[in-house]
Motif scaffolding. Structure first.
Motif, PDB file in Angstrom:
ATOM      1  N   VAL A 114       0.833  -1.204   0.000  1.00 37.43           N
ATOM      2  CA  VAL A 114       0.000   0.000   0.000  1.00 37.43           C
ATOM      3  C   VAL A 114       0.869   1.257   0.000  1.00 37.43           C
ATOM      4  O   VAL A 114       0.566   2.239  -0.661  1.00 37.43           O
ATOM      5  CB  VAL A 114      -0.935   0.022   1.234  1.00 37.43           C
TER       6      VAL A 114
ATOM      7  N   MET B 118      -5.589  11.393   2.750  1.00 42.55           N
ATOM      8  CA  MET B 118      -6.861  10.905   2.206  1.00 42.55           C
ATOM      9  C   MET B 118      -6.742   9.468   1.745  1.00 42.55           C
ATOM     10  O   MET B 118      -7.630   8.658   1.963  1.00 42.55           O
ATOM     11  CB  MET B 118      -7.298  11.784   1.039  1.00 42.55           C
ATOM     12  N   ALA B 119      -5.607   9.152   1.102  1.00 42.07           N
ATOM     13  CA  ALA B 119      -5.414   7.786   0.626  1.00 42.07           C
ATOM     14  C   ALA B 119      -5.380   6.809   1.794  1.00 42.07           C
ATOM     15  O   ALA B 119      -5.959   5.716   1.713  1.00 42.07           O
ATOM     16  CB  ALA B 119      -4.123   7.688  -0.186  1.00 42.07           C
TER      17      ALA B 119
ATOM     18  N   ILE C  14      -6.858   7.138   4.697  1.00 41.11           N
ATOM     19  CA  ILE C  14      -8.217   6.967   5.236  1.00 41.11           C
ATOM     20  C   ILE C  14      -8.987   5.971   4.363  1.00 41.11           C
ATOM     21  O   ILE C  14      -9.644   5.047   4.866  1.00 41.11           O
ATOM     22  CB  ILE C  14      -8.985   8.303   5.257  1.00 41.11           C
ATOM     23  N   ALA C  15      -8.910   6.149   3.047  1.00 43.22           N
ATOM     24  CA  ALA C  15      -9.649   5.273   2.144  1.00 43.22           C
ATOM     25  C   ALA C  15      -9.173   3.830   2.278  1.00 43.22           C
ATOM     26  O   ALA C  15      -9.987   2.902   2.326  1.00 43.22           O
ATOM     27  CB  ALA C  15      -9.503   5.756   0.705  1.00 43.22           C
ATOM     28  N   ALA C  16      -7.843   3.638   2.359  1.00 46.20           N
ATOM     29  CA  ALA C  16      -7.314   2.279   2.471  1.00 46.20           C
ATOM     30  C   ALA C  16      -7.811   1.615   3.755  1.00 46.20           C
ATOM     31  O   ALA C  16      -8.189   0.438   3.757  1.00 46.20           O
ATOM     32  CB  ALA C  16      -5.788   2.306   2.432  1.00 46.20           C
TER      33      ALA C  16
ATOM     34  N   GLU D  30     -10.555   2.325   5.499  1.00 45.91           N
ATOM     35  CA  GLU D  30     -11.993   2.048   5.413  1.00 45.91           C
ATOM     36  C   GLU D  30     -12.244   0.800   4.560  1.00 45.91           C
ATOM     37  O   GLU D  30     -13.090  -0.034   4.869  1.00 45.91           O
ATOM     38  CB  GLU D  30     -12.730   3.244   4.804  1.00 45.91           C
ATOM     39  N   LEU D  31     -11.463   0.704   3.477  1.00 48.15           N
ATOM     40  CA  LEU D  31     -11.544  -0.464   2.605  1.00 48.15           C
ATOM     41  C   LEU D  31     -11.280  -1.733   3.413  1.00 48.15           C
ATOM     42  O   LEU D  31     -12.042  -2.707   3.348  1.00 48.15           O
ATOM     43  CB  LEU D  31     -10.488  -0.304   1.509  1.00 48.15           C
TER      44      LEU D  31
ATOM     45  N   ILE E  51     -14.191  -2.603   5.840  1.00 50.78           N
ATOM     46  CA  ILE E  51     -15.375  -3.186   5.213  1.00 50.78           C
ATOM     47  C   ILE E  51     -15.100  -4.624   4.772  1.00 50.78           C
ATOM     48  O   ILE E  51     -15.939  -5.519   4.971  1.00 50.78           O
ATOM     49  CB  ILE E  51     -15.836  -2.334   4.006  1.00 50.78           C
ATOM     50  N   LEU E  52     -13.909  -4.855   4.205  1.00 47.49           N
ATOM     51  CA  LEU E  52     -13.585  -6.213   3.756  1.00 47.49           C
ATOM     52  C   LEU E  52     -13.558  -7.190   4.938  1.00 47.49           C
ATOM     53  O   LEU E  52     -14.136  -8.272   4.863  1.00 47.49           O
ATOM     54  CB  LEU E  52     -12.237  -6.230   3.022  1.00 47.49           C
TER      55      LEU E  52
ATOM     56  N   ASN F 186     -16.794  -8.357   6.363  1.00 42.02           N
ATOM     57  CA  ASN F 186     -17.554  -9.318   5.553  1.00 42.02           C
ATOM     58  C   ASN F 186     -16.771 -10.595   5.286  1.00 42.02           C
ATOM     59  O   ASN F 186     -17.072 -11.340   4.379  1.00 42.02           O
ATOM     60  CB  ASN F 186     -17.956  -8.669   4.223  1.00 42.02           C
TER      61      ASN F 186
ATOM     62  N   ILE G 100     -11.907   3.933  12.274  1.00 41.05           N
ATOM     63  CA  ILE G 100     -11.109   5.127  12.013  1.00 41.05           C
ATOM     64  C   ILE G 100     -10.624   5.751  13.329  1.00 41.05           C
ATOM     65  O   ILE G 100      -9.577   6.379  13.397  1.00 41.05           O
ATOM     66  CB  ILE G 100     -11.902   6.146  11.171  1.00 41.05           C
TER      67      ILE G 100
END
Lengths: 285, 319
Positions: free
Chosen positions: B97, B111-112, B114-116, B118-119, B122-123, B126, B237
């Motif tokens: 990453v 920002m990147a 944070i997105a990573a 959150e990704l 979520i993964l 599930n 987060i």
């Protein structure tokens, strides 16, 4: 046919994304500062609309401009009280300033409004239209069309009026603009106000067809980042195209892969774009 | 460093803390302070010294926490044995990453991350093997001493203290070495550093690898003590936020800043939680947010910076 339905509802949602992302891109283009609380501004606007309706019995014709006005003031206050100062500081301060603000807003909402989801009544604006077999809720249609119109209006104001030129001049070169007799501080405050007002309208529109919760801002912030990044930093037309695109991609991935993974697709796309084209798909800088 | 006696005194006080009180709440507080200091010091390597403000370090914390418990649930390993595995996973993630992300500067990098994160959240939420949204449990009863499952917080206190001392020792060495100067240059600005001949991407990666490994270790230590993990408590987060704020409050990019931040913040957090009960977490994060805003607005250098300006003023007055 179902696919078309999905695409249309994606476009309508995407128009709203485009609206509040335009606000973010405006702020960003002005001063190279990210508003990490942008999604939480949208959340506040959603609650503003909700309480305007439930407590004051105001309809959409009142609570949409009302939310915009409230958020405009908030934006200006945040600029004057916080952003103006941290923008001169080190990178850590710039990032933490609005990020801390996001936390305060999110958890203050959590504390004040509890974690329960609330929503406005479904039938606030008409029912459901049937256009050639496509079923579209009136609230979503209104939201999408209005958002599109305001985003375009914002673009026109920026490119066709004296005020817009002043704002763009400061965005381009602060010092040169100052020499031309423009006050950068005032223009930046205005940009923050307008940027926040765009979240005000967007939030009030989303509130008509979406659940409202204190933490909804977190994913909306990320969506705004994605849109701005795809559309190019500082570009309103870019944000418009990217917003519509993200709306469709999100709707399609929710339909084809599953609703839990719609964010995964969007975030993965975001990272991919950042990695491959850090200046954005349509950006130049 | 003229402040060695002070530092030594501080560590003696920390080491003596659990012996000074019989109150389990206070003993537990000590262990939690040290744990927060470990993860914030680990964040500090990349976020402070190298100036790359990651708001996605929960990925590495989660790697350690989940590695420890998934190896227990699947293979019956004692949770601490999963720590090295977690560190390797975290470093692999950091390499994969981090490498592309490092070309991004400033806000884009944040920002990147944070997105990573959150990704990842979520993964994992599930992912059946990792307990999905429910999470994973550690050994309900200790099978042997190796499970490190103690009722008293005191053993954890010393375990965490040992890890913190190792980490701060490494950081101190790093700070005085070539790498320390390189990172300081990178912090000052990518382009300037590159023009001075600093291999920017390589040293950012070194800092991130070290940072990820120790953040992961902190995750493993957390589950060893708490014995339970779910997507929010390992990958939320707020986990990342806590590392950032602890380090920033104390003074990011300073050796003892994160420890000082932890000593101030953790008791504050535990007290608000105790006072406000279940709704306390919300209040805690309002306070956190407010503190971040105030630091950013008035003292970006944190408490360490405040301390420096006070000592300088005193020295000037003495002279």
């Amino acid at each position: 046919m179902i696919l078309l339905q999905v695409v249309v509802s994606g476009l309508l949602m995407g128009a709203v994304y485009a609206l509040f992302s335009s606000g973010l891109t405006l702020i960003w283009g002005m001063m190279n500062v990210v508003n990490f609380a942008h999604g939480d501004f949208v959340m506040l606007a959603m609650y503003a609309a909700f309480f305007a309706f439930t407590l004051l019995h105001l309809g959409p014709a009142f609570f949409i401009p009302g939310a915009a006005a409230v958020l405009f003031v908030l934006g200006v206050v945040v600029y004057l009280g916080l952003v103006r100062h941290v923008a001169r500081g080190p990178m850590l301060a710039q990032i933490l300033g609005t990020f801390g603000l996001a936390l305060v807003l999110r958890y203050a909402a959590f504390w004040a409004f509890t974690a329960n989801f609330v929503s406005l009544p479904d039938n606030l604006v008409g029912g459901t239209f049937d256009i050639g077999g496509l079923r579209i809720e009136a609230s979503r249609l209104l939201g999408g069309v209005l958002a599109l119109a305001i985003t375009l209006g914002m673009h026109l104001v920026l490119t066709r009026t004296m005020l817009g030129s002043r704002i763009l001049a400061v965005a381009e070169d602060r010092n040169a603009a100052m020499l031309m007799g423009i006050r950068p501080d005032r223009m930046q405050a205005l940009a923050w106000g307008v940027g926040a007002a765009s979240t005000g309208v967007a939030g009030a529109l989303i509130a008509m067809f979406f659940y409202i919760s204190p933490t909804v801002g977190e994913s909306l912030s990320l969506i705004a980042f994605v849109v701005v990044c795809l559309g190019g930093f500082g570009s309103v037309p870019g944000a418009l195209v990217a917003g519509l695109g993200i709306g469709v991609i999100e709707a399609l991935s929710a339909y084809l892969i599953g609703a839990v993974y719609q964010d995964v697709v969007v975030y993965a796309l975001f990272l991919l774009v950042l990695w491959v084209r850090p200046q954005g798909l349509m950006g130049t800088a | 460093m003229k402040q060695w006696p002070l530092v030594l005194l501080g560590f003696v006080a920390i080491a003596a803390w659990p012996l000074l009180t019989d109150d389990v709440f206070l003993q537990r507080l000590g262990a939690l302070v040290l744990l927060a200091a470990i993860s914030a010091s680990a964040w500090n390597l990349i976020g402070g010294y190298a100036g790359q403000v990651s708001i996605g370090h929960s990925v590495y914390f989660g790697a350690g926490a989940y590695a420890s418990l998934v190896l227990y649930t699947q293979l019956g390993w004692p949770p601490i044995a999963g720590a090295p595995v977690g560190m390797l996973v975290a470093m692999a993630l950091a390499a994969v990453v981090g490498t592309p992300t490092f070309r991004l500067r400033g806000h884009y990098f944040s920002m990147a991350t944070i997105a990573a994160a959150e990704l990842a959240r979520i993964l994992v939420a599930n992912w059946k093997l990792l307990g999905a949204a429910v999470g994973l449990m550690g050994p309900p009863v200790p099978r042997s001493v190796v499970d490190l499952s103690f009722i008293s917080p005191v053993p954890y206190h010393y375990l965490f203290l040992a890890v913190l001392v190792v980490l701060l020792g490494l950081t101190w060495q790093m700070q005085r070495s070539r790498m320390g100067y390189y990172l300081a240059a990178i912090r000052g600005g990518d382009r300037a550093a590159r023009s001075l001949g600093v291999p920017v991407l390589r040293y950012k990666l070194y800092a991130l690898l070290l940072s990820a490994a120790f953040t992961s270790l902190a995750g493993s230590l957390y589950v060893v003590m708490v014995g339970f993990i779910d997507p929010d408590s390992a990958l939320g987060i707020l986990i990342s936020v806590k590392m950032v704020i602890v380090a920033a409050l104390g003074g990011s990019g300073t050796l003892f800043g994160p420890l000082i931040g932890a000593i101030i913040l953790v008791p504050l957090e535990e007290t608000t939680n105790a006072v406000f009960g279940g709704s306390g977490t919300g209040v805690t994060y309002i306070v956190y947010g407010a503190i971040i805003v105030l630091i950013a607005r008035f003292r970006p250098g944190g408490v360490a910076d405040l301390w420096r300006s006070i000592t300088v003023r005193m020295a000037r007055r003495a002279a």
